[in-house]
Write a protein that holds these residues in place. Structure first.
Motif, PDB file in Angstrom:
ATOM      1  N   PRO A 187     -95.922 -46.794 -98.392  1.00 23.79           N
ATOM      2  CA  PRO A 187     -96.825 -46.224 -97.704  1.00 23.79           C
ATOM      3  C   PRO A 187     -97.102 -45.459 -99.057  1.00 23.79           C
ATOM      4  CG  PRO A 187     -95.216 -46.375 -95.921  1.00 23.79           C
ATOM      5  CD  PRO A 187     -94.862 -46.826 -97.792  1.00 23.79           C
ATOM      6  N   THR A 188     -96.121 -45.016-100.270  1.00 26.39           N
ATOM      7  CA  THR A 188     -95.761 -44.194-101.417  1.00 26.39           C
ATOM      8  C   THR A 188     -96.700 -45.156-103.050  1.00 26.39           C
ATOM      9  OG1 THR A 188     -93.730 -44.801-102.328  1.00 26.39           O
ATOM     10  CG2 THR A 188     -93.913 -42.485-100.782  1.00 26.39           C
ATOM     11  N   GLY A 189     -96.694 -46.295-102.576  1.00 28.81           N
ATOM     12  CA  GLY A 189     -97.522 -47.393-103.640  1.00 28.81           C
ATOM     13  C   GLY A 189     -96.169 -47.843-104.316  1.00 28.81           C
ATOM     14  N   VAL A 190     -95.367 -47.823-104.435  1.00 25.93           N
ATOM     15  CA  VAL A 190     -94.440 -48.506-104.933  1.00 25.93           C
ATOM     16  C   VAL A 190     -94.596 -49.898-104.300  1.00 25.93           C
ATOM     17  CG1 VAL A 190     -91.872 -48.956-105.764  1.00 25.93           C
ATOM     18  CG2 VAL A 190     -92.783 -46.473-105.210  1.00 25.93           C
ATOM     19  N   ASP A 191     -94.883 -51.518-105.485  1.00 25.86           N
ATOM     20  CA  ASP A 191     -94.476 -52.720-105.109  1.00 25.86           C
ATOM     21  C   ASP A 191     -93.201 -52.692-104.956  1.00 25.86           C
ATOM     22  OD1 ASP A 191     -97.326 -52.902-105.010  1.00 25.86           O
ATOM     23  OD2 ASP A 191     -97.634 -53.310-106.400  1.00 25.86           O
ATOM     24  N   LEU A 192     -92.737 -53.387-103.803  1.00 19.47           N
ATOM     25  CA  LEU A 192     -91.429 -54.485-104.476  1.00 19.47           C
ATOM     26  C   LEU A 192     -91.466 -55.555-103.873  1.00 19.47           C
ATOM     27  CD1 LEU A 192     -89.137 -51.732-101.586  1.00 19.47           C
ATOM     28  CD2 LEU A 192     -89.451 -52.005-104.396  1.00 19.47           C
ATOM     29  N   VAL A 193     -91.250 -57.006-105.090  1.00 17.99           N
ATOM     30  CA  VAL A 193     -91.388 -58.105-104.576  1.00 17.99           C
ATOM     31  C   VAL A 193     -89.706 -58.610-104.711  1.00 17.99           C
ATOM     32  CG1 VAL A 193     -92.625 -60.050-106.220  1.00 17.99           C
ATOM     33  CG2 VAL A 193     -93.424 -57.922-107.011  1.00 17.99           C
ATOM     34  N   PHE A 194     -90.396 -59.421-103.764  1.00 20.78           N
ATOM     35  CA  PHE A 194     -88.893 -60.625-103.700  1.00 20.78           C
ATOM     36  C   PHE A 194     -89.298 -62.389-103.931  1.00 20.78           C
ATOM     37  CE2 PHE A 194     -88.817 -57.414-101.236  1.00 20.78           C
ATOM     38  CZ  PHE A 194     -88.545 -56.146-101.213  1.00 20.78           C
ATOM     39  N   SER A 195     -88.353 -62.904-104.154  1.00 21.34           N
ATOM     40  CA  SER A 195     -89.298 -63.996-104.047  1.00 21.34           C
ATOM     41  C   SER A 195     -88.119 -65.326-103.422  1.00 21.34           C
ATOM     42  CB  SER A 195     -89.145 -64.757-105.560  1.00 21.34           C
ATOM     43  OG  SER A 195     -89.042 -64.406-106.221  1.00 21.34           O
ATOM     44  N   THR A 196     -87.862 -66.459-103.601  1.00 20.70           N
ATOM     45  CA  THR A 196     -86.909 -67.528-102.864  1.00 20.70           C
ATOM     46  C   THR A 196     -87.494 -68.625-104.031  1.00 20.70           C
ATOM     47  OG1 THR A 196     -85.326 -67.842-101.905  1.00 20.70           O
ATOM     48  CG2 THR A 196     -87.782 -67.706-100.008  1.00 20.70           C
ATOM     49  N   TYR A 197     -86.569 -69.331-103.236  1.00 22.54           N
ATOM     50  CA  TYR A 197     -87.145 -71.079-103.797  1.00 22.54           C
ATOM     51  C   TYR A 197     -87.117 -71.834-102.452  1.00 22.54           C
ATOM     52  CZ  TYR A 197     -87.804 -70.520-108.854  1.00 22.54           C
ATOM     53  OH  TYR A 197     -88.037 -69.393-109.743  1.00 22.54           O
ATOM     54  N   ARG A 198     -87.873 -72.548-101.948  1.00 22.11           N
ATOM     55  CA  ARG A 198     -88.207 -73.515-100.883  1.00 22.11           C
ATOM     56  C   ARG A 198     -88.084 -74.933-101.634  1.00 22.11           C
ATOM     57  NH1 ARG A 198     -87.076 -77.343 -97.262  1.00 22.11           N
ATOM     58  NH2 ARG A 198     -87.942 -76.465 -95.046  1.00 22.11           N
TER      59      ARG A 198
END
Length: 201
Positions: A187-198
């Protein structure tokens, strides 16, 4: 009672009072400018924890699906792009083996017509999934309500799925793995990016 002549009773002068008030206001201003942002920032860790929980649940949900639409999801033993007759090529019908199928082309990644999140059956069906606020749902299509309020009000989540290219085979453009990226905006506009491989198994 008599007051000795050499003892003088004094108070504060008007100038001393004004200087004291000015100094007090300066100190108060400094304190509030330092404390107020800290109070706002104290909420950030809570929002980040919720973002991590949301991203992990979405990543687990996606990773549990089949690698590709053309993989055998029933038996789980036939993969797309698998050369079953060892002729060096994937020969889909009508040329080759009925079970040999190519993986979905890169430009065709995404859900098939008529599919919804509740019926997504492979990893790339989630490509382009975007939800925010009250629209954020679990895998069953239900809102996530805690104590009568939506747990992720003000959050948004976007999913991107693409072939990972050279993750397993550097320098080659292959389809052996897919990169799943989940971006959660607090809600404060901070982007958090998470990733994984399949991988294709």
């Amino acid at each position: 009672m008599l007051v000795p002549v050499n003892r003088i009773i004094r108070g504060f002068t008007l100038i001393e009072l004004v200087i004291g008030i000015v100094l007090f206001s300066i100190v108060l201003t400094l304190v509030t400018t330092l404390v107020a942002p800290q109070a706002r920032r104290s909420v950030d860790p809570i929002l980040q924890i919720r973002a991590v929980e949301l991203a992990q649940s979405v990543l687990r949900e996606i990773s549990a699906r089949s690698f590709d639409e053309n993989s055998d999801r029933i038996n789980g033993v036939i993969r797309c792009n698998e050369d079953l007759n060892d002729d060096g090529e994937v020969d889909p019908p009508p040329i080759g083996d009925e079970a040999e199928k190519e993986c979905t082309a890169n430009l065709d990644l995404g859900n098939e017509a008529g599919e919804s999140r509740a019926t997504f059956d492979d990893v790339d069906d989630y490509d382009g999934l975007s939800q925010s606020g009250g629209d954020i749902e679990n895998s069953l299509g239900d809102e996530i309500i805690v104590d009568g309020a939506n747990l992720y009000e003000g959050f948004s989540v976007q999913v991107n799925v693409e072939y990972a290219g050279d993750f397993y085979d550097p320098g080659r453009d292959n389809e052996n793995s897919k990169l799943i990226t989940v971006t959660v905006t607090t809600p404060t506009g901070v982007d958090l990016v998470f990733s994984t491989y399949r991988s294709n198994f």
